[in-house]
Design a protein around this motif. Structure first.
Motif, short mmCIF file in Angstrom:
data_model
loop_
_atom_site.label_atom_id
_atom_site.label_comp_id
_atom_site.label_asym_id
_atom_site.label_seq_id
_atom_site.Cartn_x
_atom_site.Cartn_y
_atom_site.Cartn_z
N GLN A 1 38.02 -7.89 -14.86
CA GLN A 1 37.86 -9.24 -15.37
C GLN A 1 37.22 -9.18 -16.76
O GLN A 1 36.20 -8.53 -16.95
CB GLN A 1 36.99 -10.06 -14.44
N VAL A 2 37.82 -9.85 -17.70
CA VAL A 2 37.34 -9.84 -19.07
C VAL A 2 36.24 -10.89 -19.23
O VAL A 2 36.38 -12.04 -18.82
CB VAL A 2 38.48 -10.14 -20.05
N GLN A 3 35.15 -10.47 -19.84
CA GLN A 3 34.05 -11.38 -20.16
C GLN A 3 33.68 -11.23 -21.62
O GLN A 3 33.45 -10.11 -22.09
CB GLN A 3 32.85 -11.11 -19.28
N LEU A 4 33.62 -12.33 -22.32
CA LEU A 4 33.20 -12.36 -23.71
C LEU A 4 31.94 -13.19 -23.81
O LEU A 4 31.89 -14.32 -23.32
CB LEU A 4 34.29 -12.98 -24.59
N VAL A 5 30.93 -12.63 -24.45
CA VAL A 5 29.65 -13.33 -24.56
C VAL A 5 29.22 -13.35 -26.02
O VAL A 5 28.96 -12.30 -26.62
CB VAL A 5 28.55 -12.66 -23.71
N GLU A 6 29.15 -14.56 -26.59
CA GLU A 6 28.72 -14.72 -27.98
C GLU A 6 27.21 -14.80 -28.06
O GLU A 6 26.54 -15.28 -27.14
CB GLU A 6 29.33 -15.99 -28.60
N SER A 7 26.70 -14.38 -29.21
CA SER A 7 25.27 -14.51 -29.49
C SER A 7 25.09 -14.63 -30.99
O SER A 7 26.03 -14.38 -31.76
CB SER A 7 24.49 -13.31 -28.95
N GLY A 8 23.89 -15.00 -31.40
CA GLY A 8 23.58 -15.05 -32.82
C GLY A 8 23.59 -16.43 -33.43
O GLY A 8 23.24 -16.60 -34.60
N GLY A 9 24.00 -17.43 -32.67
CA GLY A 9 23.98 -18.78 -33.20
C GLY A 9 22.56 -19.28 -33.38
O GLY A 9 21.59 -18.66 -32.93
N GLY A 10 22.43 -20.40 -34.06
CA GLY A 10 21.12 -20.97 -34.27
C GLY A 10 21.16 -22.04 -35.33
O GLY A 10 22.24 -22.53 -35.69
N SER A 11 19.97 -22.41 -35.81
CA SER A 11 19.84 -23.44 -36.82
C SER A 11 19.34 -22.83 -38.11
O SER A 11 18.36 -22.08 -38.11
CB SER A 11 18.85 -24.51 -36.35
N VAL A 12 20.04 -23.15 -39.19
CA VAL A 12 19.65 -22.65 -40.51
C VAL A 12 19.81 -23.77 -41.52
O VAL A 12 20.53 -24.74 -41.29
CB VAL A 12 20.49 -21.42 -40.95
N GLN A 13 19.18 -23.58 -42.66
CA GLN A 13 19.37 -24.53 -43.75
C GLN A 13 20.59 -24.12 -44.57
O GLN A 13 21.01 -22.96 -44.56
CB GLN A 13 18.13 -24.55 -44.64
N ALA A 14 21.14 -25.09 -45.24
CA ALA A 14 22.29 -24.82 -46.10
C ALA A 14 21.94 -23.70 -47.08
O ALA A 14 20.83 -23.67 -47.63
CB ALA A 14 22.69 -26.07 -46.86
N GLY A 15 22.90 -22.81 -47.26
CA GLY A 15 22.68 -21.65 -48.10
C GLY A 15 22.21 -20.43 -47.34
O GLY A 15 22.20 -19.32 -47.89
N GLY A 16 21.85 -20.61 -46.09
CA GLY A 16 21.37 -19.51 -45.27
C GLY A 16 22.49 -18.69 -44.67
O GLY A 16 23.68 -18.94 -44.93
N SER A 17 22.09 -17.72 -43.85
CA SER A 17 23.06 -16.79 -43.25
C SER A 17 22.81 -16.64 -41.76
O SER A 17 21.68 -16.80 -41.29
CB SER A 17 22.94 -15.42 -43.92
N LEU A 18 23.88 -16.32 -41.07
CA LEU A 18 23.80 -15.97 -39.66
C LEU A 18 24.85 -14.92 -39.37
O LEU A 18 25.89 -14.86 -40.05
CB LEU A 18 24.08 -17.19 -38.76
#
Length: 126
Positions: A1-18
């Motif tokens: 069974q295939v499972q995909l799990v995303e991470s790394g999202g969040g809140s940033v100000q414009a001009g920022g990076s994720l």
């Protein structure tokens, strides 16, 4: 069974990076196209970027030069590095992995369907 799990999202100000990551279980990298999509309330899911089994990449115009898609076949991870983020990048981001069908000769064949992750929220504030 295939499972995909995303991470790394969040809140940033414009001009920022994720940097978003997608860890895959039960899935062999390097056979099929993989992609990142995003969706905002009331809108259809939008394709953001793809990476083929050979490493060729595509991006929608609005993220070109700001987003970079990559995959680590050894770590079974798909990444999306996002820089110079804009408020319009706010969305839930989804990892998608093409469904392998079969190999004929030296060519892998994949369907047009994707396996999907559960999504990770990215919020960019002004």
């Amino acid at each position: 069974q295939v499972q995909l799990v995303e991470s790394g999202g969040g809140s940033v100000q414009a001009g920022g990076s994720l940097k978003l990551s997608c860890a895959a279980a039960g899935y062999i990298f390097g056979r099929c196209r993989m992609a990142w999509y995003r969706q905002t309330p009331g809108k259809e899911r939008e394709l953001v970027s793809t990476i083929s089994s050979t490493g060729a990449t595509t991006y929608i115009d609005s993220v070109k030069g700001r987003f970079t898609i990559s995959q680590d076949n050894a770590q079974n991870t798909l990444n999306l590095k996002m820089s110079n983020l804009k408020t319009e990048d706010t969305a839930i981001y989804y990892c998608a992995a093409g469904q392998f069908q079969f190999t004929f000769g030296e060519t892998d064949y994949c369907s047009d369907d994707y396996y999907w992750g559960q999504g990770t929220q990215v919020t960019v504030s002004s």
